[in-house]
Structures are given as structure tokens and as C-alpha cells.
Scaffold this active site. Structure first.
Site, PDB file in Angstrom:
ATOM      1  CG  ASN A  10      -1.818   1.049   1.335  1.00 29.09           C
ATOM      2  OD1 ASN A  10      -2.034   1.792   0.295  1.00 29.09           O
ATOM      3  ND2 ASN A  10      -2.489   1.305   2.445  1.00 29.09           N
ATOM      4  NE  ARG A  98      -6.467   0.840   0.518  1.00 28.70           N
ATOM      5  CZ  ARG A  98      -6.964   1.648   1.659  1.00 28.70           C
ATOM      6  NH1 ARG A  98      -5.843   1.989   2.480  1.00 28.70           N
ATOM      7  NH2 ARG A  98      -8.205   2.228   1.819  1.00 28.70           N
ATOM      8  CG  HIS A 187     -13.596   2.145   4.232  1.00 29.96           C
ATOM      9  ND1 HIS A 187     -14.197   3.049   4.945  1.00 29.96           N
ATOM     10  CD2 HIS A 187     -12.239   2.582   4.426  1.00 29.96           C
ATOM     11  CE1 HIS A 187     -13.540   4.014   5.644  1.00 29.96           C
ATOM     12  NE2 HIS A 187     -12.225   3.515   5.518  1.00 29.96           N
ATOM     13  NE  ARG A 248     -11.060  11.099   5.776  1.00 27.23           N
ATOM     14  CZ  ARG A 248     -10.854  10.205   5.353  1.00 27.23           C
ATOM     15  NH1 ARG A 248     -12.122   9.326   4.895  1.00 27.23           N
ATOM     16  NH2 ARG A 248      -9.757   9.389   5.132  1.00 27.23           N
ATOM     17  CD  GLU A 391      -9.185  -1.773   4.656  1.00 23.54           C
ATOM     18  OE1 GLU A 391      -9.465  -1.252   3.691  1.00 23.54           O
ATOM     19  OE2 GLU A 391      -9.075  -1.636   5.828  1.00 23.54           O
TER      20      GLU A 391
END
Ligand code: AMP
Length: 411
Positions: A10, A98, A187, A248, A391
Site C-alpha cells: 500500500n 491497494r 473501504h 473528517r 484488508e
């Protein structure tokens, strides 16, 4: 060709996070991260996972000139006689990346070729912070592992089954057609992974299940899944939409931007920073660490208390909305750092939903555990599950799957 060792990476603008999976034994052999790439001093943290599950750690400090240098050093550690887990980099059967934004082109995992690279480039305007770094990772890995196939697993792919009525914004249609403005969702790898695990756990085919999967990490999103396929999600064209997150804001009135510009004289860049980095839990109560917020609330901190109320009220509203969208629900799944570890949050999100068939058993909810667990009461029609996400494992599994099917198609 037997696909046994899969290297998952990633790549961020100044970091490379990695795991080496031994697919034959269903385990991680090594993992780590190169950080502060291109800065005055970088850090490379490498862990070799031992047979007893513990790890042997090595930390190297010093300049990591660029991503190529970073990945080369990671490979050196992977083949190091003391800290390594392989003898030669040729043992790596494939590299799984990813990739954040696959736009509308990618509905599933894809073997990377020139056309795929061009398409990821095309999607840079949709993910200007992430896709360029992901591309850099692909380029660097391509030069370091010239003989291993590379695979892209997209964060957006799982959400490509969302119907137009749920992904279209009510703005002029040309903006969708010409500029690709629409809800994409993120996601996806996590929502896909936990939905498959939920089906396995419940002993039912995923294609027959209606689920609401709730990913609550530092970033947070919910997916509504009908008969195993995603039909709606809370994140939008960008990951700023939907739930309250660590830093956020999630959903705000779109006209807030005009107010901030007109009355507070903020620039677009400042508004972007405010809503992405200085809002959410951190904006409301000073920290985005959920453990700390719960401790502060327990100590009587009023700001922490209201931040948790805003946070869980938003989740509860979306559970209601997605229940209506799905029309019937089999399972509600909590996952990621907060979803897996914060019983108080799960309790607030589900409180008072018994008429919708959702009822948590307080004792089961409060029990600590690492694996998949069911936390609903015996009378709850909807199964409420806590499922640890993974993940990276999902990226490794997807990488293996597409390469094996390519080999089969060719033979
Ligand atoms: P993630 O992005 O999935 O790593 O999740 C990060 C979030 O999980 C942070 O807000 C952490 O504070 C939160 N978290 C991790 N462990 C716990 C815990 N035991 N209780 C509450 N929150 C936790």
C-alpha cells in the site's frame, strides 16, 4: 505455477506499507512499513512473524531517498538471513497493490498491464492524493519484481454494483457523463471481506443475505448489501462524505462552504483542510483517539460526551436509512478499530432499534475477544456481528484468485 507467496503493498506519498503472505499456510510471514520517504530521516520498521505468532522486529533509521530505495531496502530485509523469510525475491509469486480509485472502469480486481496503468492515471482527478502514489508503487514494484505479475485491488470496486438512483447526485446530468461526478464509495475491500466472513459465520450463501456493514476506523463508512451485492454506501465521490470520522466531518450542508468563504474569508484549500483534517471527532472534542474520548466522557467531559452522541447518532440514522433501502435485514456487522473494540459505541448505535429487530445482548457486547462474535440477544431477528477486518489478507486472496484464473484460462 503455484501461487504461494504474495507480497501486498500500500503505497502512500511518503510511505510503503507491506505484508508478505504465505498463502500455503494462510499466514503473514513478514510485515512492516517504510515511512518518511524523501525526508531528512526515514524509518523502516520490519517484523518477521515467528511460528508462535510473536514477531521479531528490526527498525532502521536513516534517509530513504525515494520509493525505489524504500522498496529495495524492504526486499533486502525480506531476504536477510536473520530477519528475512525468503531466500530470493523470485520466490514472490505476485504483488498485490491497494489502489484507491478505480472509477467506473474497474468492477473487480485486475492484473496490471499498460491499459490498467493508463486507466488508473485517468482516475487521478478523482483521487489526486492517492492514485499517483499507488501508481508509483506499481512502477517501482514492476522494476524490482520484473518477473512477478502485479495486481490492482481497488477500494472502489465493491461499490460498483450500486444502482444509479443511489450513486447519482442531483446536479446537471452532464456532470456525471462528462466529468464522472457521482458517488463511488471507498473501504470496499473491507466491506467485501467482512460480508464474506459474515456469510461463512452464519452458514448461509452470501448471495442470499442482506447486510449492513459498518466500518468504524479512523476513516468510517457503512455499506448496504442486498443479496451479497453493495447497493449503497455512505462515502461519496470522495471519502469525506457520510459518517463522522476521526478528523473528517462527514456529511455537512453543501452550502457551508459558501458561508465559510463569504463570512470567514476561507480559501478552498483552507476549507478542504478544515473538513478533512480538523473536523470530525478531533474537531468536536480535541482528539480522534476513541479510547481517549471514551475515557474523557467517563471522567465527565461534556465535549467528549456530545462528540460521541453526534458520532453514534449519525451511524444510527444510516442504519435506519439502509434498513429502509434494503427492506429486510439479516445481519449488522461492526468492524475496524472502533467497531471491533468499542462496545459502548456499538451499544449507542443500536440502542432503541428493537422494533427493527435489532437488539444487542449487553453481556455478549461487553465480552472482549479477537475473533468473529455474535453480540445480539436471542430474540433479535437481525444477527449483530463483530468481525475483525483484514484488508491486506483480502488483497492477497484476490491477487491469488485472479492470477490462478488467468493461468487456468490460458491452459
Ligand atoms: P483503524 O483506523 O481501524 O486502525 O481504527 C483506529 C481507531 O480505533 C482509533 O480511533 C482508535 O482509538 C480506535 N480504537 C482502537 N482500539 C480501541 C479500543 N480498544 N477501544 C476503543 N477504540 C479503539
Amino acid at each position: 505455477m503455484v501461487i504461494m507467496k504474495i507480497f501486498v503493498i500500500n503505497t502512500g506519498s511518503s510511505s510503503i506499507k507491506y505484508e508478505l503472505f504465505d498463502m500455503d499456510h494462510h499466514k503473514i510471514a513478514a510485515e512492516g512499513m517504510a515511512e518518511k520517504i524523501g525526508e531528512d530521516s526515514g524509518i523502516l520498521t520490519h517484523k518477521k512473524i515467528l511460528a508462535n505468532g510473536e514477531s521479531k522486529k528490526k527498525v532502521e533509521e536513516g534517509v530513504i531517498a525515494d520509493h525505489y530505495d524504500g522498496l529495495n531496502r524492504i526486499v533486502e530485509l525480506l531476504i536477510d538471513p536473520e530477519h528475512g523469510v525468503i531466500q530470493d525475491k523470485a520466490e514472490i509469486s505476485a504483488v498485490g497493490h491497494r489502489v484507491v480509485h478505480g472509477g467506473e472502469e474497474f468492477q473487480s480486481t485486475t492484473i496490471i498491464d499498460e491499459n490498467v496503468i493508463a486507466a488508473i492515471k485517468e482516475n487521478i482527478p478523482l483521487a489526486p492524493l492517492h492514485n499517483p502514489s499507488n501508481l508509483m508503487g506499481i512502477e517501482v514494484a514492476g522494476s524490482i519484481f520484473p518477473d512477478s505479475p502485479q495486481v490492482a485491488v481497488f477500494d472502489t470496486a465493491f461499490h460498483q454494483t450500486i444502482p444509479m438512483k443511489a450513486f447519482l447526485y442531483a446536479i446537471p446530468f452532464e456532470m456525471y457523463e462528462k466529468d464522472r461526478v457521482r458517488r463511488y464509495g471507498f473501504h470496499g475491500t473491507s466491506h467485501a471481506y467482512v460480508s464474506e466472513k459474515a456469510a461463512e459465520y452464519l452458514g448461509r450463501p452470501l448471495g442470499e443475505l442482506n447486510l449492513i456493514t459498518i466500518h468504524l476506523g479512523n476513516g468510517a463508512s457503512i455499506a448496504a448489501i442486498r443479496n451479497g451485492k453493495c447497493v449503497d454506501t455512505t462515502m461519496g465521490m470522495t471519502p469525506l462524505a457520510g459518517l463522522v470520522m476521526g478528523t473528517r466531518s462527514g456529511d455537512v450542508d453543501p452550502a457551508l462552504h459558501f458561508f465559510l468563504a463569504d463570512h470567514l474569508g476561507m480559501s478552498l484549500k483552507e476549507i478542504n483542510t478544515l473538513l478533512n483534517n480538523e473536523s470530525g471527532l478531533k474537531g468536536m472534542c480535541g482528539t480522534n483517539d476513541m479510547r481517549e474520548i471514551i475515557k474523557k466522557k467517563d471522567a465527565g467531559d461534556a465535549q467528549a460526551k456530545i462528540a460521541l452522541e453526534v458520532y453514534t447518532y449519525r451511524i444510527k440514522k444510516y442504519i435506519g436509512a439502509y434498513f429502509a433501502a434494503l427492506e429486510s435485514l439479516d445481519g449488522l456487522v461492526f468492524t475496524a478499530g472502533i467497531g471491533e473494540n468499542a462496545p459502548y459505541i456499538r451499544e449507542l448505535c443500536c440502542r432503541g432499534l428493537h422494533k427493527m429487530g435489532i437488539e444487542i445482548d449487553p453481556e455478549k457486547n461487553n465480552r472482549t475477544g479477537n475473533g468473529i462474535r455474535k453480540i445480539n440477544s436471542p430474540v433479535s431477528e437481525v444477527k449483530v456481528l463483530v468481525i475483525p477486518t483484514n484488508e491486506e489478507l483480502k488483497i492477497a486472496q484476490e491477487t491469488k484468485r485472479v492470477i490462478e484464473s488467468e493461468i487456468k484460462a490460458r491452459s
